[in-house]
Design a protein around this motif. Sequence first.
Motif, short mmCIF file in Angstrom:
data_model
loop_
_atom_site.label_atom_id
_atom_site.label_comp_id
_atom_site.label_asym_id
_atom_site.label_seq_id
_atom_site.Cartn_x
_atom_site.Cartn_y
_atom_site.Cartn_z
N GLY A 276 0.80 -1.23 0.00
CA GLY A 276 0.00 0.00 0.00
C GLY A 276 0.83 1.27 0.00
O GLY A 276 0.28 2.37 -0.08
N ALA A 279 3.29 2.98 -4.99
CA ALA A 279 2.19 2.87 -5.96
C ALA A 279 2.61 2.17 -7.25
O ALA A 279 1.88 1.31 -7.76
CB ALA A 279 1.65 4.27 -6.27
N ASP A 362 -4.60 4.41 1.71
CA ASP A 362 -5.78 3.73 1.17
C ASP A 362 -6.22 2.62 2.15
O ASP A 362 -5.48 1.67 2.39
CB ASP A 362 -5.42 3.14 -0.20
CG ASP A 362 -6.60 2.44 -0.85
OD1 ASP A 362 -7.09 2.96 -1.86
OD2 ASP A 362 -7.03 1.38 -0.34
N GLU A 363 -7.45 2.77 2.64
CA GLU A 363 -7.90 1.87 3.71
C GLU A 363 -7.93 0.41 3.26
O GLU A 363 -7.53 -0.50 4.00
CB GLU A 363 -9.27 2.32 4.19
CG GLU A 363 -9.62 1.71 5.51
CD GLU A 363 -11.03 2.05 5.95
OE1 GLU A 363 -11.57 3.07 5.49
OE2 GLU A 363 -11.58 1.26 6.73
N GLN A 364 -8.41 0.20 2.04
CA GLN A 364 -8.52 -1.19 1.57
C GLN A 364 -7.13 -1.83 1.43
O GLN A 364 -6.89 -2.97 1.85
CB GLN A 364 -9.24 -1.20 0.24
CG GLN A 364 -9.88 -2.54 -0.03
CD GLN A 364 -10.40 -2.62 -1.45
OE1 GLN A 364 -10.50 -1.62 -2.16
NE2 GLN A 364 -10.72 -3.83 -1.89
N ARG A 365 -6.21 -1.07 0.88
CA ARG A 365 -4.83 -1.57 0.75
C ARG A 365 -4.21 -1.83 2.13
O ARG A 365 -3.45 -2.78 2.31
CB ARG A 365 -3.97 -0.55 -0.01
CG ARG A 365 -4.24 -0.53 -1.49
CD ARG A 365 -3.14 -1.29 -2.22
NE ARG A 365 -3.49 -1.53 -3.59
CZ ARG A 365 -2.72 -2.11 -4.49
NH1 ARG A 365 -1.53 -2.54 -4.16
NH2 ARG A 365 -3.10 -2.31 -5.72
N ARG A 366 -4.54 -0.94 3.09
CA ARG A 366 -3.98 -1.12 4.44
C ARG A 366 -4.47 -2.45 5.04
O ARG A 366 -3.70 -3.22 5.60
CB ARG A 366 -4.37 0.05 5.35
CG ARG A 366 -3.63 0.01 6.67
CD ARG A 366 -3.97 1.15 7.64
NE ARG A 366 -4.49 2.32 6.98
CZ ARG A 366 -5.71 2.81 7.19
NH1 ARG A 366 -6.52 2.23 8.06
NH2 ARG A 366 -6.10 3.90 6.56
#
Length: 403
Positions: A276, A279, A362-366
């Motif tokens: 995350g 990039a 990015d919350e989803q990536r975290r």
Amino acid sequence: MAVYKTFQPQDALAYAVAHTSLFEGLDPATLSCSEIGDGNLNLVFKVSHPSGTSAIVKQALPYARCVGESWPLTLDRARIEAEAMLIESELCPALVPTIYHYDAGMAVTIMEDLSDHVILRQAMVAGEHFPRLIEDMARFLADTLFFTSDLYLDQQQKKARVAQFINPELCKITEDLFFLDPYCDHERNNVYPGFETRAAALWHNEALKAEVAELKFRFLTEAQALLHGDVHAGSIFVRQDSTKVIDAEFAYYGPMGFDIGSFIGNLLLNFCGQWGLMAAEDQRNAYRSGLLESIDQLWSGFAERFSEHLSQSTRDPSLNTLRWQSRLLRGIWQDTLGYAGCELIRRTVGLAHVKDLDSIADEQRRLQAAEQALILGEALVLQRHELDNMADVLAMLVDKVRY
Ligand code: SR1
Ligand code: MG
């Protein structure tokens, strides 16, 4: 012995002037001091003069800084830290900051300012590479662990050292944060919103808990060597041509694999976090491959140097048998994998997180990176007896991790 008082910047400045010769001949009015600590436990002051002369004044607080006065903590950790660093600097002078002065009563150590270095954690979060780091850390680990063990020390001296470094309160922090909290619904845990169900799966994984119990029991009972006790990426300063290990307040006599595993766990936390953080996919894959190579080189560098010490410097004739020594190294390897796994897990769901995961915007990536850290952590703990070498570990890792 001086009576303890918590320093303000002006106290730290006056103390550094009085207890080192660094600022001799300089007008005290031209010196400045500020508190720069951002760690979990202590105050850290930097005293400096415009000419560039500077020093760090580190003082232990009678409680854990990150929690506050509700978590009292022994000041004796300042003595332990300074005495451990003095031993480390005898063994690896280039890899530890110079200590100018320490005072157990004031819980203060004055040491070299490393402002020309950066904290490894910050640098790795930014995806930077340090060419000396792995060789230096392999040397630090092999030399400090071998030369403080029964393999090298006289048996009376070793037992005196064990007594010198009895460190019950700091060990209790590790015993709880590494081996207890992540495996139950503990109030200290820090679980990302949306990750609660995944974290709770750890509490019911009986196979995993049995292996963690084994690793904890070894941490409690195996007085193999003087450990640094907290070899994470925030305890290492780096420059392109230099590595310095700081913060030895968790030092005690424990299983050698704990220090090696803690460091490898932090390289792997960064590996997971890069999912995350970085990039550009090509750049990320190259950086992550470099991290895996580093882990490989770290273990092989450690094992090679430690084996040289075994064959050239083992003093106790009864420990000088090749057959047993290879069994010892195999045990250190398995502990290393297990403690690396524990570090991955506790930094993901426990009290003390790391920026490698927390700073992923990015919350989803975290959450995906956190999931990778748990999968790897669990696999290292559970499979440490079957993973025979680093090739097996890296194959497992590549198989389990999302690219
Ligand atoms: C309350 S102390 C939390 C963590 O910070 C230290 O550096 C150790 O890693 C400890 O587990
Ligand atoms: Mg620390």
